[in-house]
Design an enzyme around this catalytic site. Structure first.
Site, mmCIF file in Angstrom:
data_model
loop_
_atom_site.group_PDB
_atom_site.id
_atom_site.type_symbol
_atom_site.label_atom_id
_atom_site.label_comp_id
_atom_site.label_asym_id
_atom_site.label_seq_id
_atom_site.Cartn_x
_atom_site.Cartn_y
_atom_site.Cartn_z
ATOM 1 N N LYS A 9 30.244 78.946 120.013
ATOM 2 C CA LYS A 9 29.434 78.086 120.884
ATOM 3 C C LYS A 9 29.693 76.632 120.524
ATOM 4 C CE LYS A 9 25.801 76.540 119.410
ATOM 5 N NZ LYS A 9 24.592 76.232 118.679
ATOM 6 N N ASP A 143 19.000 79.949 118.789
ATOM 7 C CA ASP A 143 20.260 79.926 119.537
ATOM 8 C C ASP A 143 20.642 81.291 120.116
ATOM 9 O OD1 ASP A 143 20.696 77.309 119.122
ATOM 10 O OD2 ASP A 143 22.308 77.545 117.648
HETATM 11 O O1 C5P Z 1 16.288 79.279 114.780
HETATM 12 P P1 C5P Z 1 17.290 79.052 113.704
HETATM 13 O O2 C5P Z 1 17.223 80.075 112.606
HETATM 14 O O3 C5P Z 1 18.658 78.806 114.204
HETATM 15 O O4 C5P Z 1 16.859 77.670 113.036
HETATM 16 C C1 C5P Z 1 17.129 77.331 111.706
HETATM 17 C C2 C5P Z 1 16.204 76.182 111.284
HETATM 18 O O5 C5P Z 1 16.569 74.987 111.976
HETATM 19 C C3 C5P Z 1 14.740 76.374 111.584
HETATM 20 O O6 C5P Z 1 14.094 77.071 110.557
HETATM 21 C C4 C5P Z 1 14.237 74.940 111.688
HETATM 22 O O7 C5P Z 1 14.043 74.389 110.405
HETATM 23 C C5 C5P Z 1 15.418 74.228 112.313
HETATM 24 N N1 C5P Z 1 15.301 74.139 113.777
HETATM 25 C C6 C5P Z 1 14.436 73.210 114.334
HETATM 26 N N2 C5P Z 1 14.344 73.131 115.702
HETATM 27 C C7 C5P Z 1 15.093 73.922 116.502
HETATM 28 C C8 C5P Z 1 15.994 74.856 115.945
HETATM 29 C C9 C5P Z 1 16.072 74.939 114.561
HETATM 30 O O8 C5P Z 1 13.754 72.475 113.638
HETATM 31 N N3 C5P Z 1 14.980 73.811 117.814
#
Ligand code: C5P
Length: 297
Positions: A9, A143
């Site tokens: 991606k 994601d």
């Molecule tokens: O959802 P994912 O595991 O990919 O996200 C990893 C970390 O990135 C989350 O725990 C958060 O700290 C941060 N994040 C965020 N806002 C988002 C996506 C991710 O703050 N929209």
């Protein structure tokens, strides 16, 4: 055996537009998927339990960790529980993940793998077409829902509000990663500003380097402040003949360059590999439509 592609991606743009009470950031992002990526092979297990084997260039980076915490296994367990609760029959499977993308690299590799697991299991278990895979995907990571689509799209909210774009021109791109994993939460924490403007109205032909150059990745400066090598990658990509637009993807460390054509992209990738043997570089195509033959078997 069901085979499902988990394409890389790219965030062509990623604007950070606010923060929710729970700490998650509100994003406005333009996303596309590449011809290269991981591949997931899935078949019914004879052993009565889920298992995961990793192969490919970056297999070791994953195998060192607990395979149970791999997003493929998390996706399988979550969908199994969800499907059973809804009265569907499930059975354990053997996964083999051919890992071709660097781990923790801002190309959504783990999220794409999880999405591939959901799609493959839905196919193997015979879940109905209208099954809410996106609901399960959102529990795995921000994601993952967009990776179910694997075609040009805009995602808002924390990534769950998805609008598919009309077919776009495929773009020749070079991807480069300095071989350093970046922790997404650290990058978000290092942001100086969390309330930026969203992406303006998206033109019908969004794969236009001139229009894209007016957009940003708001995580880029924060990521460079933590991992200065990202700045070197951006500079090296920009110095290659044929590079039209250079930017970081996701929370890094992978950066991309949109190229004039496949020839300049190939030349740039080979030159970067020669001059930086410790970097991962690849020339590929950012697809303009849904990934062809994504799931087979
Ligand atoms: O959802 P994912 O595991 O990919 O996200 C990893 C970390 O990135 C989350 O725990 C958060 O700290 C941060 N994040 C965020 N806002 C988002 C996506 C991710 O703050 N929209």
């Amino acid at each position: 055996m069901v085979t499902c592609k988990a394409p890389a991606k790219i965030n062509l743009a990623l604007h950070v537009c606010g923060q929710r009470g729970d700490g998650y950031h509100l994003l406005d992002t333009l996303v596309g998927f590449c011809a290269i990526g991981d591949t997931l092979f899935v078949e019914p297990a004879m052993t009565g339990q889920f298992s995961l084997e990793t192969t490919g260039t970056f297999a070791l980076a994953l195998a060192q960790g607990d395979t149970k915490s791999n997003l493929v296994m998390r996706a399988a367990r979550l969908l199994e529980a969800d499907a059973r609760a809804a009265g569907h029959e499930t059975f354990p499977v053997r996964f083999r993940l051919e890992k071709q993308l660097p781990v923790a690299s801002g190309m959504g590799g783990g999220s794409a793998d999880a999405a591939a697991a959901l799609l493959a299991l839905a196919r193997l278990w015979g879940l109905p077409e209208e099954y809410d895979l996106a609901g399960v995907a959102a529990q795995i990571g921000a994601d993952v829902p967009m990776c179910l689509h694997s075609r040009p799209l805009r995602a808002e909210g924390v990534g769950e509000r998805i609008a598919l774009l009309p077919p776009q021109r495929p773009l020749d791109v070079v991807l480069a990663n300095p071989g350093i994993g970046v922790a997404t939460p650290d990058v978000f924490r290092a942001l100086k500003s969390r309330n930026n403007l969203g992406i303006s109205e998206i033109p019908y032909l969004a794969h236009d380097p001139v229009w894209l150059s007016g957009l940003r990745n708001d995580l880029q400066l924060a990521a460079i402040s933590l991992t200065p090598e990202i700045g070197d990658v951006l500079e090296a990509l920009a110095a290659m003949p044929g590079a039209q637009l250079v930017r970081m993807s996701g929370s890094g460390a992978t950066c991309f360059a949109i190229h004039e054509n496949a020839r300049t992209a190939q030349a740039a990738a080979s030159q970067l590999v020669d001059s930086h043997p410790d970097w991962w570089c690849a020339a590929t195509r950012l697809e303009g439509e849904a990934i062809a033959e994504r799931i087979t078997g």
